[in-house]
Scaffold this motif. Sequence first.
Motif, PDB file in Angstrom:
ATOM      1  N   GLU A 174      22.588 -30.425 -19.123  1.00  0.00           N
ATOM      2  CA  GLU A 174      23.590 -31.357 -18.612  1.00  0.00           C
ATOM      3  C   GLU A 174      24.660 -30.674 -17.765  1.00  0.00           C
ATOM      4  OE1 GLU A 174      23.660 -34.947 -21.896  1.00  0.00           O
ATOM      5  OE2 GLU A 174      25.435 -33.747 -21.545  1.00  0.00           O
ATOM      6  N   PHE A 175      25.085 -29.517 -18.248  1.00  0.00           N
ATOM      7  CA  PHE A 175      26.223 -28.841 -17.618  1.00  0.00           C
ATOM      8  C   PHE A 175      25.807 -27.860 -16.547  1.00  0.00           C
ATOM      9  CE2 PHE A 175      30.622 -28.963 -19.393  1.00  0.00           C
ATOM     10  CZ  PHE A 175      30.481 -30.165 -20.036  1.00  0.00           C
ATOM     11  N   MET A 176      24.622 -27.322 -16.716  1.00  0.00           N
ATOM     12  CA  MET A 176      24.221 -26.253 -15.798  1.00  0.00           C
ATOM     13  C   MET A 176      23.150 -26.724 -14.846  1.00  0.00           C
ATOM     14  SD  MET A 176      24.048 -23.046 -18.319  1.00  0.00           S
ATOM     15  CE  MET A 176      23.331 -22.048 -17.049  1.00  0.00           C
ATOM     16  N   PHE A 177      22.899 -25.899 -13.848  1.00  0.00           N
ATOM     17  CA  PHE A 177      21.879 -26.243 -12.869  1.00  0.00           C
ATOM     18  C   PHE A 177      20.989 -25.029 -12.665  1.00  0.00           C
ATOM     19  CE2 PHE A 177      25.776 -28.483 -12.114  1.00  0.00           C
ATOM     20  CZ  PHE A 177      25.370 -29.797 -12.121  1.00  0.00           C
ATOM     21  N   SER A 186      18.009 -28.161  -3.934  1.00  0.00           N
ATOM     22  CA  SER A 186      18.291 -29.593  -3.852  1.00  0.00           C
ATOM     23  C   SER A 186      19.683 -29.820  -3.297  1.00  0.00           C
ATOM     24  CB  SER A 186      18.211 -30.240  -5.233  1.00  0.00           C
ATOM     25  OG  SER A 186      17.020 -29.888  -5.840  1.00  0.00           O
ATOM     26  N   ASP A 187      20.620 -28.984  -3.756  1.00  0.00           N
ATOM     27  CA  ASP A 187      22.005 -29.184  -3.355  1.00  0.00           C
ATOM     28  C   ASP A 187      22.192 -28.939  -1.874  1.00  0.00           C
ATOM     29  OD1 ASP A 187      25.054 -27.883  -3.207  1.00  0.00           O
ATOM     30  OD2 ASP A 187      24.776 -29.736  -4.346  1.00  0.00           O
ATOM     31  N   ILE A 188      21.558 -27.855  -1.397  1.00  0.00           N
ATOM     32  CA  ILE A 188      21.667 -27.574   0.038  1.00  0.00           C
ATOM     33  C   ILE A 188      21.117 -28.758   0.834  1.00  0.00           C
ATOM     34  CG2 ILE A 188      20.793 -26.056   1.889  1.00  0.00           C
ATOM     35  CD1 ILE A 188      21.048 -23.758  -0.138  1.00  0.00           C
ATOM     36  N   ASN A 189      20.118 -29.405   0.235  1.00  0.00           N
ATOM     37  CA  ASN A 189      19.574 -30.593   0.891  1.00  0.00           C
ATOM     38  C   ASN A 189      20.364 -31.865   0.546  1.00  0.00           C
ATOM     39  OD1 ASN A 189      17.510 -29.157   2.137  1.00  0.00           O
ATOM     40  ND2 ASN A 189      16.294 -29.185   0.257  1.00  0.00           N
ATOM     41  N   GLY A 190      21.424 -31.679  -0.190  1.00  0.00           N
ATOM     42  CA  GLY A 190      22.304 -32.819  -0.480  1.00  0.00           C
ATOM     43  C   GLY A 190      21.835 -33.690  -1.627  1.00  0.00           C
ATOM     44  N   ALA A 191      20.834 -33.211  -2.419  1.00  0.00           N
ATOM     45  CA  ALA A 191      20.289 -34.048  -3.492  1.00  0.00           C
ATOM     46  C   ALA A 191      21.059 -33.914  -4.806  1.00  0.00           C
ATOM     47  CB  ALA A 191      18.825 -33.699  -3.729  1.00  0.00           C
ATOM     48  N   THR A 192      21.731 -32.792  -4.988  1.00  0.00           N
ATOM     49  CA  THR A 192      22.474 -32.568  -6.231  1.00  0.00           C
ATOM     50  C   THR A 192      23.914 -32.253  -5.862  1.00  0.00           C
ATOM     51  OG1 THR A 192      20.485 -31.491  -7.018  1.00  0.00           O
ATOM     52  CG2 THR A 192      22.419 -31.321  -8.416  1.00  0.00           C
ATOM     53  N   SER A 193      24.807 -32.607  -6.760  1.00  0.00           N
ATOM     54  CA  SER A 193      26.197 -32.247  -6.463  1.00  0.00           C
ATOM     55  C   SER A 193      26.958 -31.999  -7.755  1.00  0.00           C
ATOM     56  CB  SER A 193      26.867 -33.355  -5.660  1.00  0.00           C
ATOM     57  OG  SER A 193      26.898 -34.522  -6.440  1.00  0.00           O
ATOM     58  N   TYR A 194      28.124 -31.371  -7.587  1.00  0.00           N
ATOM     59  CA  TYR A 194      29.003 -31.135  -8.728  1.00  0.00           C
ATOM     60  C   TYR A 194      29.710 -32.447  -9.007  1.00  0.00           C
ATOM     61  CZ  TYR A 194      32.706 -28.872 -11.472  1.00  0.00           C
ATOM     62  OH  TYR A 194      33.568 -28.504 -12.459  1.00  0.00           O
ATOM     63  N   SER A 195      29.203 -33.163 -10.016  1.00  0.00           N
ATOM     64  CA  SER A 195      29.646 -34.541 -10.203  1.00  0.00           C
ATOM     65  C   SER A 195      30.755 -34.644 -11.246  1.00  0.00           C
ATOM     66  CB  SER A 195      28.439 -35.371 -10.625  1.00  0.00           C
ATOM     67  OG  SER A 195      28.855 -36.650 -10.990  1.00  0.00           O
ATOM     68  N   ASP A 196      31.511 -35.735 -11.149  1.00  0.00           N
ATOM     69  CA  ASP A 196      32.500 -36.034 -12.187  1.00  0.00           C
ATOM     70  C   ASP A 196      31.846 -36.736 -13.367  1.00  0.00           C
ATOM     71  OD1 ASP A 196      34.430 -34.989 -10.611  1.00  0.00           O
ATOM     72  OD2 ASP A 196      35.002 -36.912  -9.711  1.00  0.00           O
ATOM     73  N   GLU A 197      30.577 -37.079 -13.153  1.00  0.00           N
ATOM     74  CA  GLU A 197      29.843 -37.774 -14.209  1.00  0.00           C
ATOM     75  C   GLU A 197      28.698 -36.897 -14.703  1.00  0.00           C
ATOM     76  OE1 GLU A 197      29.793 -42.572 -13.855  1.00  0.00           O
ATOM     77  OE2 GLU A 197      28.559 -41.456 -12.449  1.00  0.00           O
ATOM     78  N   ILE A 198      28.407 -37.059 -15.982  1.00  0.00           N
ATOM     79  CA  ILE A 198      27.258 -36.349 -16.553  1.00  0.00           C
ATOM     80  C   ILE A 198      26.142 -37.374 -16.741  1.00  0.00           C
ATOM     81  CG2 ILE A 198      26.407 -35.202 -18.650  1.00  0.00           C
ATOM     82  CD1 ILE A 198      28.236 -33.399 -17.085  1.00  0.00           C
ATOM     83  N   SER A 199      24.977 -37.032 -16.198  1.00  0.00           N
ATOM     84  CA  SER A 199      23.857 -37.959 -16.338  1.00  0.00           C
ATOM     85  C   SER A 199      23.086 -37.648 -17.624  1.00  0.00           C
ATOM     86  CB  SER A 199      22.926 -37.809 -15.135  1.00  0.00           C
ATOM     87  OG  SER A 199      21.700 -38.443 -15.411  1.00  0.00           O
ATOM     88  N   ARG A 200      22.900 -38.696 -18.413  1.00  0.00           N
ATOM     89  CA  ARG A 200      22.047 -38.538 -19.600  1.00  0.00           C
ATOM     90  C   ARG A 200      20.756 -39.307 -19.370  1.00  0.00           C
ATOM     91  NH1 ARG A 200      26.953 -38.200 -23.960  1.00  0.00           N
ATOM     92  NH2 ARG A 200      27.244 -35.997 -23.548  1.00  0.00           N
ATOM     93  N   ASN A 201      20.379 -39.271 -18.120  1.00  0.00           N
ATOM     94  CA  ASN A 201      19.280 -40.107 -17.692  1.00  0.00           C
ATOM     95  C   ASN A 201      17.975 -39.329 -17.575  1.00  0.00           C
ATOM     96  OD1 ASN A 201      18.234 -42.538 -16.870  1.00  0.00           O
ATOM     97  ND2 ASN A 201      18.569 -42.096 -14.707  1.00  0.00           N
ATOM     98  N   ASN A 202      17.913 -38.189 -18.229  1.00  0.00           N
ATOM     99  CA  ASN A 202      16.671 -37.417 -18.160  1.00  0.00           C
ATOM    100  C   ASN A 202      15.512 -38.158 -18.802  1.00  0.00           C
ATOM    101  OD1 ASN A 202      17.546 -35.205 -16.712  1.00  0.00           O
ATOM    102  ND2 ASN A 202      18.436 -34.270 -18.528  1.00  0.00           N
ATOM    103  N   PHE A 203      15.864 -39.135 -19.662  1.00  0.00           N
ATOM    104  CA  PHE A 203      14.816 -39.962 -20.281  1.00  0.00           C
ATOM    105  C   PHE A 203      13.968 -40.596 -19.193  1.00  0.00           C
ATOM    106  CE2 PHE A 203      13.100 -43.777 -22.187  1.00  0.00           C
ATOM    107  CZ  PHE A 203      12.643 -43.299 -23.403  1.00  0.00           C
TER     108      PHE A 203
END
Lengths: 339, 299
Positions: A249-252, A259-276
């Motif tokens: 959740e916290f790390m990448f 992904s980030d360089i391609n704009g797909a991931t970012s340092y978000s204010d929200e934590i996704s628990r959507n790995n399900f």
Amino acid sequence: MIQLLKFEFYRLLKSKISWIILAVMTVLPVLAVIVISLFIKLGNEDRITPDVAKFMTWLVISYFYKWVPMVTALFIPIFTGRNFRDGFIRNMITAGHTRFQIFASAVISKAVYTALLCTGYVLGGILSLLVSPVPVNLNGGEMLLRALTLMLSAVATSVLYTTLVMVIRNKAVPIILSVLFVMSFTVCGLLASSFSYNHKMVRQYSKIWTKTARENGFASEFDEDGYFNVGWYAGHPLFVFTNASMENEFMFTSSSLVSDINGATSYSDEISRNNFNSVSSYLFSKNAGIVGNEAIKKHVDGAYVSVERAELEYNMKSVVWIMIYFGAGYAIFRKKNIF
Amino acid sequence: MEDQMMIKATGLCKSYGRKPVLKDVNFTINKGDIYGLVGKNGAGKTTIMRILTGLQEPTGGFIDFGYDRRKLGSAGTLIEMPSIYANQSAEDNLKFQYLNLGLKFDNSIKEILELVGLQNTGSKKAGKFSLGMRQRLGIAIAMVGDPEVLVLDEPINGLDPQGIIEVRDLLLKLNREKGITIVISSHILSELAKLATRFGFIDDGHMIRECTTYEIEHAGEKLMIIKCDKLQEYNSLLNARGFTSELISNPDKVTIHGEVDIIDIAMIARDAQIKITDLRTVETNLEEFYVDVVGGSQK
């Protein structure tokens, strides 16, 4: 107690290995920065926006969480075990220190040393970023609070390692158990974060999945009890009672960097628990990813939480685990004839 | 003046599981005593020492201490083997003990090292010390902080003859000059006899006898051994005068049992123009006393 803490810190101070580990942990993030710099050189430097810089800063400084529990799993049992192997712990008892003082000073000193390793890593990361093409962006200092959450969790693992060696005494067994623990943590982390949904969330997800599937002309229904979708029975308790999911959740990972360089991931204010959604469905269902994140956010309660809330949860769990390890460990140490 | 009690054990019991190791042990150690614990392996000596030093709790009975046991380092200990860091030098080991007792490093570290003869070991790691050196370092650690009581389990184990003499002299010096009470056990009874002023005999978890050195020396029948030039004639003369004498061969000598006035037997020799070349009195030694006491308890 103060005497014993001075004693323990003096031992750490006199130990060459403890200094070598601290030095390595401080220098280690330089490697991460070099890798990131290479990625940037290979990619397009113009893309280092403040958001990308923020993400990369976090990528570098949060990586201690992978290393510190691993290094301390070896160091703490060996270092603390010497007190038993050489018998100096008997001098502590016969000097008149209580078992609580002996136990507490051992745990506190290793916890402080672990925190120092984490700090060394973070400082090393920030300093090496300063001389790299990537600008340091600590998100106004908020990033350090996230790092503290990771640090507290690492400290909790160090309390476990110290407790193991204090109650088991035998040098090899605590080392093996500590290493097994840190290895299983990654596996458990995958399980916990991949199946972080509780029953209510699974049902909500099931409904929206089935509805979306029908809208898209698929005949299948989401099978809650299907072979690949029941992992939450084990994963959710792990998620609730441990910090195992924290790593995901916290790390990448380095793939996140691309992904980030391609704009797909970012340092978000929200934590996704959507790995399900991403893990369970994506990997195991032929109709993967049919439900978008926005729909999940709307229809599944708690699929996304604020970073503050996640930090609070993790910090509380770390504190509870420290208390459990310490309490249970001391209860055994107090009674056991181990001298 | 009444003796000041330092340690008083009353009804001390200890069991490991169902196996009793100490059974209703009572003893008193007074200030200034060098108290020798005597007993065979497994008799319970080490268990008593471990209880005295807080390494173990008794399962029954209690101990009164005549000194402030809560004060850090009030008792110096060496139990079973020296508790020292093998990867540290002698000086560093002492520094760790200073920190353990909350003391500041000062010149006394060097003084203690000199006292035990380890002042020239430099940065040599304790793991590379000989057994004797390790033993001396263990004693040095026990001495840190000017303890009121020293509890030493087999402190001369592994020492060479010179080392034994040095440790013995050191302990006597500490006892006489600093008034340190010493509780000590050793398999080498002859050495223990030279040190201890009081003894406790333990057998099978029981304290079967407590006594002083004087009591041991005067416990048995005295024996006088005489060497002279006309042994047969001298033996006959002694018998004729009512002494219980015996002619012993290889080496040739005459022995007289019981209390004897030396002047009387010297006069007999002089009158018969017998030249006495050697004359000495043999008192009961600790070994004989131990065999007597422990043997008696086993019967």
